[in-house]
Design a protein around this motif. Structure first.
Motif, short mmCIF file in Angstrom:
data_model
loop_
_atom_site.label_atom_id
_atom_site.label_comp_id
_atom_site.label_asym_id
_atom_site.label_seq_id
_atom_site.Cartn_x
_atom_site.Cartn_y
_atom_site.Cartn_z
N PHE A 169 101.85 -42.24 -12.67
CA PHE A 169 100.76 -43.40 -13.16
C PHE A 169 101.59 -44.26 -14.10
N THR A 170 101.95 -45.52 -13.53
CA THR A 170 102.54 -46.52 -14.31
C THR A 170 101.90 -47.24 -15.48
N ALA A 171 100.51 -47.16 -15.55
CA ALA A 171 99.61 -47.72 -16.34
C ALA A 171 99.55 -46.92 -17.43
N ALA A 172 99.01 -47.32 -18.56
CA ALA A 172 98.99 -46.53 -19.86
C ALA A 172 98.44 -45.35 -19.50
N SER A 173 99.00 -44.09 -20.03
CA SER A 173 98.59 -42.97 -19.82
C SER A 173 97.06 -42.40 -20.49
N THR A 174 96.90 -43.30 -21.55
CA THR A 174 95.83 -42.91 -22.30
C THR A 174 94.42 -43.42 -21.24
N LEU A 175 94.68 -44.06 -20.16
CA LEU A 175 93.74 -44.24 -19.31
C LEU A 175 93.30 -43.20 -18.40
N LEU A 176 94.14 -42.21 -18.55
CA LEU A 176 93.67 -40.87 -17.94
C LEU A 176 92.54 -40.13 -18.64
N LEU A 177 92.49 -40.56 -19.82
CA LEU A 177 91.10 -39.83 -20.75
C LEU A 177 89.82 -40.11 -20.23
N LEU A 178 89.86 -41.18 -19.33
CA LEU A 178 88.63 -41.52 -18.70
C LEU A 178 88.39 -40.69 -17.52
N VAL A 179 89.32 -39.73 -17.02
CA VAL A 179 88.86 -38.93 -15.94
C VAL A 179 88.12 -38.01 -16.21
N PRO A 180 87.90 -37.35 -17.44
CA PRO A 180 86.56 -36.41 -17.53
C PRO A 180 85.26 -37.11 -17.40
N LEU A 181 85.20 -38.35 -17.88
CA LEU A 181 84.02 -39.08 -17.78
C LEU A 181 83.73 -39.34 -16.29
N SER A 182 84.54 -39.74 -15.51
CA SER A 182 84.56 -39.92 -14.08
C SER A 182 83.99 -38.77 -13.18
N ILE A 183 84.87 -37.49 -13.52
CA ILE A 183 84.14 -36.29 -13.07
C ILE A 183 82.94 -35.59 -13.50
N LEU A 184 82.50 -36.19 -14.72
CA LEU A 184 81.02 -35.80 -15.09
C LEU A 184 80.08 -36.77 -14.13
N LEU A 185 80.33 -37.94 -14.10
CA LEU A 185 79.41 -38.67 -13.21
C LEU A 185 79.44 -38.34 -11.75
N SER A 186 80.50 -38.00 -11.47
CA SER A 186 80.52 -37.13 -10.02
C SER A 186 79.89 -36.13 -9.87
N ALA A 187 79.80 -34.98 -10.99
CA ALA A 187 79.03 -33.81 -10.93
C ALA A 187 77.54 -34.07 -10.97
N LEU A 188 77.10 -35.13 -11.71
CA LEU A 188 75.67 -35.35 -11.76
C LEU A 188 75.04 -36.38 -10.50
N ILE A 189 76.16 -36.96 -9.92
CA ILE A 189 75.60 -37.93 -8.91
C ILE A 189 75.20 -37.03 -7.58
N GLU A 190 75.97 -35.87 -7.23
CA GLU A 190 75.90 -35.14 -6.08
C GLU A 190 74.47 -34.33 -6.14
N PRO A 191 74.22 -33.68 -7.19
CA PRO A 191 72.63 -33.23 -7.10
C PRO A 191 71.66 -34.07 -6.93
N THR A 192 71.80 -35.21 -7.74
CA THR A 192 70.97 -36.18 -7.73
C THR A 192 70.36 -36.89 -6.25
N ASN A 193 71.59 -36.93 -5.70
CA ASN A 193 71.63 -37.56 -4.50
C ASN A 193 70.94 -36.47 -3.49
N HIS A 194 71.26 -35.17 -3.48
CA HIS A 194 70.77 -34.09 -2.63
C HIS A 194 69.17 -33.76 -2.99
N TRP A 195 68.82 -34.15 -4.14
CA TRP A 195 67.33 -34.04 -4.29
C TRP A 195 66.68 -35.09 -3.54
#
Length: 493
Positions: A169-195
């Protein structure tokens, strides 16, 4: 002669009654009926009756609930794909390959965790017979998703620089701190879609898909005019996911937050369903479905990594473009069919219907529809890619020609993939997926090591993929016959 006149008189009287009484005409002046005997009698007594029936048949086909739902979902997905394709030439020119490379690595890190972010309990929401149980699954999915994202935040917070160095990952490594937020959004989108799938709110899903595509591509384009950087792309991707979740929740909230009752029989409060209870009842999902999904992500990432390592980034680029184009029919058509097919086959399972006829119809229908787009790609892939994308992309067309064979089989296998949890086959398919990963890796290794050819690797990889999907279809069809009702995993058993 008198008999003919009598029949003609009957027909004229029938038409007259239809206009005056606003009733539907069937055959020989008889009001149209949905029972088989009425249709058979009409056929036998009216010469040329099929001519009158054709408009009704077309109207019935177009008003069929399943086809109407598929059309809604497919229309939204197709529109979203067209919007993305239309914006792509401008966006790629604004940001350039380095920014997109950083985005790709960021999403690869997210994809390693996202398949297990809620342990796939969100996928089970369509299955329960009662809404109260489905709501408990939703709460369980959200709680697990929040826990996993917090754990990932702790890990990435401590080791983000190490992870960035390991994945290039050649960009600033601190951008990876956004990964957990993206994971949380993904984890909430899936059940809402299935509802929404469960509630058959396919029109809302279609609208959200289109709005999301417009917002995502529009903001990327406007932002790229002033700030065409990797951090901008990553941030806009997260904002697009947040918008999708907001729109999905806005559509699901009226039914999802409703007070649980006994499904409208007496209106009394429904029995409380504990999270522990649904976690145990649907334990097959975290035990088998989540690892299976994770292995599937890994196995589909192998070609890009291996081709880039052995044949350079151009080979990986050819594969990514070929895969993206060949996958369009699955994204637009088969994905829509799968979305609508899952609630339908769950209903059939709850209602005691035989599942094999439904599965055969869905599989045969997709196989017939897929002959045209995938057949064209198999026959004209190199030429099409050369004309549309330029002569330098002709090799991607060679890849696409063979990938089309695999994706055609995957296209037809979408209904069988949906029926796996209903048949209780997730444990078997976890072991099967492990074998599939090994076979795919062996096919790629054979092409690169033995023949030292990127195209040979793609050919073998595609042949293995086609065989895997044909095996899946056959297995599920046989399981529909062999497994009795008490072996089918449904709510309340």
């Amino acid at each position: 002669m008198s008999r003919w006149m009598g029949e003609a008189r009957k027909r004229l009287m029938g038409w007259r009654r239809a206009f005056q009484g606003n009733i539907k005409v069937g055959y020989a002046g008889v009001p149209a009926t949905n029972n088989a005997s009425g249709d058979r009698l009409a056929h036998e007594t009216t010469p040329g009756g099929s001519f009158l029936k054709l408009p009704e048949w077309i109207s019935s086909l177009l008003s069929h609930p399943f086809l109407r739902s598929v059309t809604l979902v497919a229309g939204g997905t197709a529109a979203a794909q067209l919007i993305t394709i239309a914006f792509s030439p401008l966006i790629t020119r604004l940001y350039g390959p380095e920014a997109f490379g950083a985005l790709g690595i960021f999403m690869a890190v997210v994809s390693i965790i996202s398949p297990i972010a809620n342990l796939t309990y969100g996928s089970a929401i369509v299955l329960p017979a009662s809404d109260s149980e489905a709501r408990a699954l939703f709460r369980l999915s959200a709680l697990i998703g929040l826990s996993v994202s917090l754990l990932s935040a702790a890990g990435i917070g401590l080791f983000h620089q190490t992870i960035a160095d390991a994945v290039g990952f050649t960009a600033a490594s601190t951008l990876l701190l956004l990964v957990p937020l993206s994971i949380l959004l993904s984890a909430l989108i899936e059940p809402t879609n299935h509802w929404l799938y469960r509630r058959k709110q396919f029109k809302a899903i279609s609208h959200i898909t289109v709005v999301g595509a417009i917002a995502s591509n529009g903001t990327r384009t406007v932002t790229g005019l002033f700030l065409a950087t990797a951090p901008a792309l990553i941030a806009l991707g997260i904002l697009a996911n947040a918008l999708e979740l907001f729109l999905l929740w806005n559509s699901a909230r009226p039914t999802l937050s409703r007070r649980d009752t006994d499904e409208g029989v007496t209106g009394e409060p429904a029995p409380h369903v504990s999270l522990k209870e649904v976690a145990y009842r649907y334990r097959d999902f975290p035990l088998f479905r989540a690892p299976n999904d994770w292995l599937n992500v890994v196995s589909n990432s192998i070609p890009s990594l291996l081709l880039a390592a052995l044949f350079g980034p151009s080979a990986a680029g050819f594969y990514l473009l070929a895969r993206r184009i060949v996958a369009l029919p699955i994204t637009v058509i088969a994905g829509a069919v799968g979305t609508v097919f899952l609630p339908r086959i769950v209903e059939a399972s709850h209602g005691g219907e035989r599942l094999r006829p439904l599965l055969m119809k869905g599989t045969a229908g997709l196989a017939a529809v897929g002959l045209i787009p995938f057949g064209i790609m198999m026959a004209l892939g190199p030429w099409l890619f050369g004309v549309v994308f330029g002569a330098e992309w002709t090799q991607a067309g060679e890849y696409a020609r063979w990938l089309a064979l695999w994706f055609y089989c995957a296209f037809a296998a979408v209904p069988s993939a949906q029926v796996i949890p209903i048949l209780g086959l997730q444990g078997h398919f976890l072991a099967y997926e492990i074998a599939v990963v090994a076979l795919r890796a062996a096919a790629l290794a054979a092409g690169t090591v033995i023949w030292n050819s990127d195209l040979a690797a793609i050919i073998l990889f595609s042949l293995v993929g086609a065989l895997v999907n044909l095996t899946q279809i056959t297995w599920c069809l046989l399981s529909c016959d062999k497994r009795s009702r008490d072996q089918i995993r449904v709510s309340g058993t």
